[in-house]
Every structure is written in structure tokens, then in C-alpha cells.
Write an enzyme that holds these catalytic residues in place. Structure first.
Site, PDB file in Angstrom:
ATOM      1  N   ASP A   8       0.877  -1.170   0.000  1.00  0.00           N
ATOM      2  CA  ASP A   8       0.000   0.000   0.000  1.00  0.00           C
ATOM      3  C   ASP A   8       0.925   1.233   0.000  1.00  0.00           C
ATOM      4  OD1 ASP A   8      -2.245   1.726   0.519  1.00  0.00           O
ATOM      5  OD2 ASP A   8      -1.554   1.785   2.610  1.00  0.00           O
ATOM      6  N   ASP A  10      -0.320   5.105   0.916  1.00  0.00           N
ATOM      7  CA  ASP A  10      -0.637   6.104   1.959  1.00  0.00           C
ATOM      8  C   ASP A  10      -0.671   5.458   3.338  1.00  0.00           C
ATOM      9  OD1 ASP A  10      -0.987   8.365   0.250  1.00  0.00           O
ATOM     10  OD2 ASP A  10      -2.812   7.416  -0.474  1.00  0.00           O
TER      11      ASP A  10
HETATM   12  C1  XBP Z   1      -5.655   5.857   0.703  1.00  0.00           C
HETATM   13  C2  XBP Z   1      -6.811   6.673   0.414  1.00  0.00           C
HETATM   14  C3  XBP Z   1      -6.690   7.722  -0.539  1.00  0.00           C
HETATM   15  C4  XBP Z   1      -6.090   9.033  -0.126  1.00  0.00           C
HETATM   16  C5  XBP Z   1      -6.579  10.074  -1.082  1.00  0.00           C
HETATM   17  O1  XBP Z   1      -6.123   4.554   1.085  1.00  0.00           O
HETATM   18  O2  XBP Z   1      -7.886   6.430   0.878  1.00  0.00           O
HETATM   19  O3  XBP Z   1      -8.002   7.996  -0.892  1.00  0.00           O
HETATM   20  O4  XBP Z   1      -6.519   9.388   1.186  1.00  0.00           O
HETATM   21  O5  XBP Z   1      -6.210   9.779  -2.372  1.00  0.00           O
HETATM   22  P1  XBP Z   1      -5.148   3.311   1.014  1.00  0.00           P
HETATM   23  P2  XBP Z   1      -7.023  10.376  -3.630  1.00  0.00           P
HETATM   24  O6  XBP Z   1      -3.872   3.715   1.686  1.00  0.00           O
HETATM   25  O7  XBP Z   1      -5.862   2.245   1.800  1.00  0.00           O
HETATM   26  O8  XBP Z   1      -4.970   2.915  -0.414  1.00  0.00           O
HETATM   27  O9  XBP Z   1      -7.572  11.701  -3.226  1.00  0.00           O
HETATM   28  O10 XBP Z   1      -5.995  10.478  -4.721  1.00  0.00           O
HETATM   29  O11 XBP Z   1      -8.125   9.402  -3.974  1.00  0.00           O
HETATM   30 MG    MG Z   2      -3.040   3.026   3.480  1.00  0.00          MG
END
Ligand code: XBP
Ligand code: MG
Length: 239
Positions: A8, A10
Site C-alpha cells: 500500500d 498512503d
Molecule cells: C488511501 C486513500 C486515498 C487518499 C486520497 O487509502 O484512501 O483515498 O486518502 O487519495 P489506502 P485520492 O492507503 O488504503 O490505499 O484523493 O488520490 O483518492
Molecule cells: Mg493506506
């Protein structure tokens, strides 16, 4: 023997959710919206993955009045484009750092010939900006497969993004380990049949990770081999 690790982004590679939060607020200001997502609210909003989906959820759940718009979908998409632009600018000004242990861990995986992939909900430009900022010229050679954003119709916790990554890698779930920071991410990998290590992040440390094979504060003292060994031992102990 595991052949690949699917990361993953973020919260896992970097604590980028705080930068996302600021980018959302920056975008709201450009539209003269009175909306402001503070940290407490954002922790709750993170239960909805995807920026566009999160904005729409906020509008519905908090009964926000909209400026008069003819097409809400287009309006949200444009607001989200502005947010992405704020986000990538902040990443390009070096606001994100990799979480402890990530750089060495990735280096060790490369040396061992372990294939690396990404399965993330965030948008492609955001992933590219983060990788370029963190890894410079080498950034394009690290992850063989990058599955991001709207490349699947249904975002985490649905398994779609992990299933797509497996398809592009040409591997079975049992060939891979996923590394995640959130319950939604864990469920996505779990539902795709992938054994998952969770490293909770600043915004997910209150979530439950019952389906994880392993939970670690960070990757500092771990290597790909130590994770494979521990996962195998845990799974054998479970029978
Ligand atoms: C990450 C997210 C993303 C970011 C925003 O989730 O939920 O939506 O917060 O990104 P994970 P965008 O780490 O579980 O993949 O605004 O580009 O959608
Ligand atoms: Mg994440």
C-alpha cells in the site's frame, strides 16, 4: 517461498494522509467552501477510501449545502483534480518522508530478487510524485506493477485492486505478502487471499487488524526474509 511483496502507499510507505488532508482543505478554499477537515474529522472520514468518494460521503453524511451545480459528479471530479494538484506540489516540495525502515527494506527485497508491486487507492500522479521524491532517478525501477486509483471500479476494502495487481504480476495470492496500514487495506488484501502484515499509521492506530498475519510498529528491524519466516511460522502454528 513468497515471490512478491505488494505495498500500500498512503500510511504504509509514508505518512502521507496528513498531506492529503491539507490538500483537501486547500482545494476547498479555492472554491470558497466553508468546509475544513481537521485531524479528528479526517480520522473518521478515512473510513471511506478514495478522495472523490470521501468528498461525496462528507457531503451526504454532513448534509453540506452545495453551490448550485448542474452535475455533482463533474463538480466533485474538478474539486478532486485541484486537490491532486495541491498534493503533488506539496510532495514535490519534499513534504513527505518514507516511514522508518522502508528504504532499507525495499533495498533488501531488490537484492534478494523479490518482486515488488503497489496496490493503492490514491491517484496515479500522487504515487508517481511520492516515488520520484523519495527515490529520485531510481523510482521507475523499483515497483514492477503499480495499481492505483480508478484502475478498478471498486476501491478498498473490496479486493479488486489486489486482484488486479496479482493479475499483472501473473502470480497467485499464495505467492505474495501484502503490507498495509489500515483496516480497509487489510480487508482488501485479505479478501484477495493474500497474507498481510500491518504497520499501523498515525491515522489508523485505533483500528482493528484481526485478519492480519503479522502486526509491526514499522519495518525498521524487519527484512523480507524475516517477514516470510514469521508469517510461515504463524500460519503453521495456526494449523
Ligand atoms: C488511501 C486513500 C486515498 C487518499 C486520497 O487509502 O484512501 O483515498 O486518502 O487519495 P489506502 P485520492 O492507503 O488504503 O490505499 O484523493 O488520490 O483518492
Ligand atoms: Mg493506506
Amino acid at each position: 517461498m513468497y515471490k512478491a511483496i505488494i505495498f500500500d502507499v498512503d500510511g504504509t510507505l509514508s505518512e502521507t494522509e496528513e498531506i492529503h488532508r491539507r490538500a483537501f482543505n486547500g482545494a476547498f478554499e479555492t472554491r470558497d467552501l466553508s468546509w475544513h477537515w481537521d485531524r479528528i474529522l479526517y480520522r473518521d472520514l478515512l473510513r471511506v477510501t478514495g478522495g472523490k468518494e470521501r468528498i461525496r460521503h462528507f457531503m451526504q453524511a454532513h448534509d453540506r449545502e452545495l453551490p448550485t451545480v448542474t452535475n455533482v459528479g463533474d463538480w466533485v471530479a474538478e474539486l478532486h483534480r485541484i486537490k491532486t494538484s495541491f498534493y503533488t506540489q506539496m510532495i514535490e516540495s519534499d513534504m513527505a518522508v518514507l516511514r522508518p525502515g522502508i528504504r532499507d527494506f525495499i533495498h533488501a527485497a531488490k537484492i534478494k530478487g523479490i518482486r515488488l508491486a503497489i496496490a493503492t487507492t490514491t491517484s496515479v500522479p500522487n504515487v508517481e510524485a511520492l516515488l520520484a521524491s523519495a527515490f529520485g532517478r531510481d523510482s521507475q525501477d523499483i515497483f514492477e506493477v503499480i495499481c492505483a486509483g480508478d484502475c478498478v471500479p471498486t476501491k478498498k476494502p473490496a479486493p479488486d485492486i489486489y486482484l488486479r495487481a496479482l493479475e499483472l504480476l501473473g502470480l497467485d495470492p499464495s505467492d505474495c505478502i501484502a503490507i498495509e496500514d489500515s483496516r480497509n487495506g487489510l480487508l482488501s488484501a485479505f479478501l484477495a487471499g493474500i497474507d498481510t502484515l500491518v504497520t499501523p499509521s498515525i491515522y489508523t492506530d485505533d483500528q482493528s487488524f484481526d485478519e492480519a498475519v503479522l502486526i509491526a510498529g514499522n519495518l525498521s528491524d524487519l527484512t523480507p526474509q524475516s517477514i516470510f519466516d514469521t508469517v510461515n511460522e504463524t500460519l503453521s502454528a495456526l494449523g
